[in-house]
Design a protein around this motif. Structure first.
Motif, PDB file in Angstrom:
ATOM      1  N   GLN A  56       0.826  -1.212   0.000  1.00 44.65           N
ATOM      2  CA  GLN A  56       0.000   0.000   0.000  1.00 44.65           C
ATOM      3  C   GLN A  56       0.858   1.259   0.000  1.00 44.65           C
ATOM      4  O   GLN A  56       0.563   2.233  -0.696  1.00 44.65           O
ATOM      5  CB  GLN A  56      -0.920  -0.013   1.224  1.00 44.65           C
ATOM      6  N   GLY A  57       1.938   1.232   0.774  1.00 41.95           N
ATOM      7  CA  GLY A  57       2.829   2.389   0.788  1.00 41.95           C
ATOM      8  C   GLY A  57       3.568   2.560  -0.523  1.00 41.95           C
ATOM      9  O   GLY A  57       3.751   3.688  -1.012  1.00 41.95           O
ATOM     10  N   PHE A 273      10.658   0.401  -1.107  1.00 42.56           N
ATOM     11  CA  PHE A 273      10.249  -0.394   0.055  1.00 42.56           C
ATOM     12  C   PHE A 273      10.977   0.047   1.324  1.00 42.56           C
ATOM     13  O   PHE A 273      10.414  -0.013   2.425  1.00 42.56           O
ATOM     14  CB  PHE A 273      10.464  -1.881  -0.217  1.00 42.56           C
ATOM     15  N   LYS A 274      12.210   0.479   1.194  1.00 45.93           N
ATOM     16  CA  LYS A 274      12.940   0.990   2.356  1.00 45.93           C
ATOM     17  C   LYS A 274      12.243   2.236   2.898  1.00 45.93           C
ATOM     18  O   LYS A 274      12.068   2.383   4.119  1.00 45.93           O
ATOM     19  CB  LYS A 274      14.382   1.310   1.984  1.00 45.93           C
ATOM     20  N   THR A 275      11.834   3.123   1.995  1.00 41.09           N
ATOM     21  CA  THR A 275      11.133   4.334   2.413  1.00 41.09           C
ATOM     22  C   THR A 275       9.853   3.999   3.169  1.00 41.09           C
ATOM     23  O   THR A 275       9.561   4.583   4.221  1.00 41.09           O
ATOM     24  CB  THR A 275      10.800   5.210   1.187  1.00 41.09           C
ATOM     25  N   VAL A 276       9.082   3.043   2.631  1.00 40.43           N
ATOM     26  CA  VAL A 276       7.842   2.640   3.297  1.00 40.43           C
ATOM     27  C   VAL A 276       8.131   2.021   4.663  1.00 40.43           C
ATOM     28  O   VAL A 276       7.453   2.306   5.656  1.00 40.43           O
ATOM     29  CB  VAL A 276       7.052   1.646   2.418  1.00 40.43           C
ATOM     30  N   SER A 277       9.165   1.176   4.705  1.00 40.60           N
ATOM     31  CA  SER A 277       9.467   0.466   5.952  1.00 40.60           C
ATOM     32  C   SER A 277       9.937   1.402   7.060  1.00 40.60           C
ATOM     33  O   SER A 277       9.859   1.056   8.242  1.00 40.60           O
ATOM     34  CB  SER A 277      10.534  -0.607   5.709  1.00 40.60           C
ATOM     35  N   GLU A 278      10.414   2.587   6.698  1.00 41.58           N
ATOM     36  CA  GLU A 278      10.921   3.532   7.692  1.00 41.58           C
ATOM     37  C   GLU A 278       9.843   4.467   8.231  1.00 41.58           C
ATOM     38  O   GLU A 278      10.115   5.273   9.125  1.00 41.58           O
ATOM     39  CB  GLU A 278      12.054   4.367   7.083  1.00 41.58           C
ATOM     40  N   LEU A 291       7.329  -7.472  16.311  1.00 39.79           N
ATOM     41  CA  LEU A 291       8.375  -7.704  15.329  1.00 39.79           C
ATOM     42  C   LEU A 291       9.353  -6.539  15.368  1.00 39.79           C
ATOM     43  O   LEU A 291       8.944  -5.379  15.395  1.00 39.79           O
ATOM     44  CB  LEU A 291       7.779  -7.822  13.922  1.00 39.79           C
ATOM     45  N   ASP A 292      10.626  -6.841  15.383  1.00 39.35           N
ATOM     46  CA  ASP A 292      11.644  -5.798  15.377  1.00 39.35           C
ATOM     47  C   ASP A 292      11.880  -5.297  13.960  1.00 39.35           C
ATOM     48  O   ASP A 292      11.863  -6.071  13.000  1.00 39.35           O
ATOM     49  CB  ASP A 292      12.965  -6.329  15.939  1.00 39.35           C
ATOM     50  N   TYR A 293      12.106  -3.988  13.840  1.00 40.68           N
ATOM     51  CA  TYR A 293      12.490  -3.447  12.545  1.00 40.68           C
ATOM     52  C   TYR A 293      13.949  -3.808  12.319  1.00 40.68           C
ATOM     53  O   TYR A 293      14.820  -3.511  13.138  1.00 40.68           O
ATOM     54  CB  TYR A 293      12.319  -1.932  12.520  1.00 40.68           C
ATOM     55  N   ALA A 294      14.228  -4.479  11.213  1.00 34.55           N
ATOM     56  CA  ALA A 294      15.587  -4.978  10.957  1.00 34.55           C
ATOM     57  C   ALA A 294      15.905  -4.842   9.468  1.00 34.55           C
ATOM     58  O   ALA A 294      16.069  -5.841   8.766  1.00 34.55           O
ATOM     59  CB  ALA A 294      15.712  -6.416  11.403  1.00 34.55           C
TER      60      ALA A 294
END
Length: 323
Positions: A56-57, A273-278, A291-294
């Protein structure tokens, strides 16, 4: 050189230049149609929920729809095999686990091998545990072990045979001298359903059990795959707390493409995807499921594949699964 030879060379050079120009233009336009993202596990599991949030992001950044399709089964081998058969053009992606890529080919003949994939990024990893109904008589792991010794063959569900979660339970069983009967399912949410319905005695949790623990439906007795207790749940012991060696290392949650993806498309997807994950929203979702962000880039993740393969090879040989 004769004139006609020069003419032919000129035509070839012009054709090559045109081809390269069109090639670059096609990449520059990427993406210009919808993208499909497979999820290797069942709907409602942590992998599915996080994959949908990433999709979605990413839609907002890339400007095209991303259709998420669950292709559960075989401990992620169904989805992995499907992705490996696709063109490396950036229009078919997959969210899966590192172990399904590195470990599964050790145990069975599959339609893929680790070299068939290009990891784009890792955003978290799976942390499992031994989980029982909250209304069970086992308040502690010691209570559970005492009962299991008197009642061999207790049943448990996991997301599949020889998955990270199932190996965690079997490592625990070997340490404590216990025997269990495994009931494989298509994912963590299916295992949760089995436990809610009292169809099994316990489950190998994969992360999607955490909300049910928080809601008071489940109780986690011991956490696998990590060496230290979770600060957010300090009352739950890890393996070393109960006198057992560490279980298998955690599997990463990863976004992958078929091998051979052009570098500029790979870079664009990884950055997206990195941008969304951050974003705070995505990290809040991870936190909800404990869940840890890794984050790790794809090259870093794939550099660890040989060590992961080595660990599991030794485990399977010791367990008599491999010769």
């Amino acid at each position: 050189m004769k004139l006609n030879s020069i003419s032919r060379l000129s035509k070839i050079a012009a054709a090559l230049a045109t081809g390269l120009l069109l090639h670059g233009t096609a990449f520059a336009k990427y993406p210009d149609k919808p993208i499909t993202m497979y999820v290797a596990f069942a709907a409602g599991a942590t992998t599915d929920l996080t994959a949908r949030a990433l999709a979605q992001g990413a839609e907002k950044i890339l400007g095209v729809p991303i259709a998420v399709e669950n292709k559960a089964g075989g401990g992620a081998t169904v989805a992995n095999g499907l992705l490996a058969s696709k063109k490396p053009d950036g229009y078919t992606l997959l969210v899966t686990s590192t172990g399904s890529i590195t470990v599964r080919p050790l145990l069975m003949k599959l339609a893929y091998k680790p070299q068939d994939f290009q990891v784009l990024m890792q955003f978290s990893y799976y942390i499992g545990g031994l989980v029982v109904p909250a209304d069970s008589p086992w308040k502690t792991v010691d209570d559970f072990v005492a009962h299991a010794k008197k009642n061999p063959g207790m049943t448990y569900a996991s997301s599949g045979p020889n998955t990270q979660q199932q190996i965690g339970v079997e490592s625990f069983a070997r340490c404590k001298g216990l025997t269990f009967k495994h009931v494989p399912t298509k994912g963590g949410s299916s295992a949760n359903t089995a436990l809610l319905g009292k169809h099994v005695d316990f489950i190998a949790g994969s992360g999607s059990h955490i909300p049910l623990v928080q809601q008071g439906a489940f109780r986690e007795l011991v956490t696998f795959h990590v060496d230290a207790r979770d600060p957010k749940r300090p009352d739950i012991p890890v393996m070393k707390d109960i006198g057992c060696p560490p279980t298998n290392p955690p599997n990463g949650m990863i976004v992958v493409a078929p091998a051979g993806l052009p570098s500029d498309i790979a870079d664009k997807l990884t950055a997206t995807f990195k941008t969304v994950s951050e974003t705070p929203e995505f990290k809040a979702l991870l936190d909800k499921y404990n869940l840890d962000y890794a984050y790790e880039d794809g090259k870093s993740v794939q550099s660890k594949f040989p060590a992961e393969i080595e660990w599991y090879t030794k485990y399977f040989k010791d367990a008599g699964v491999m010769k």
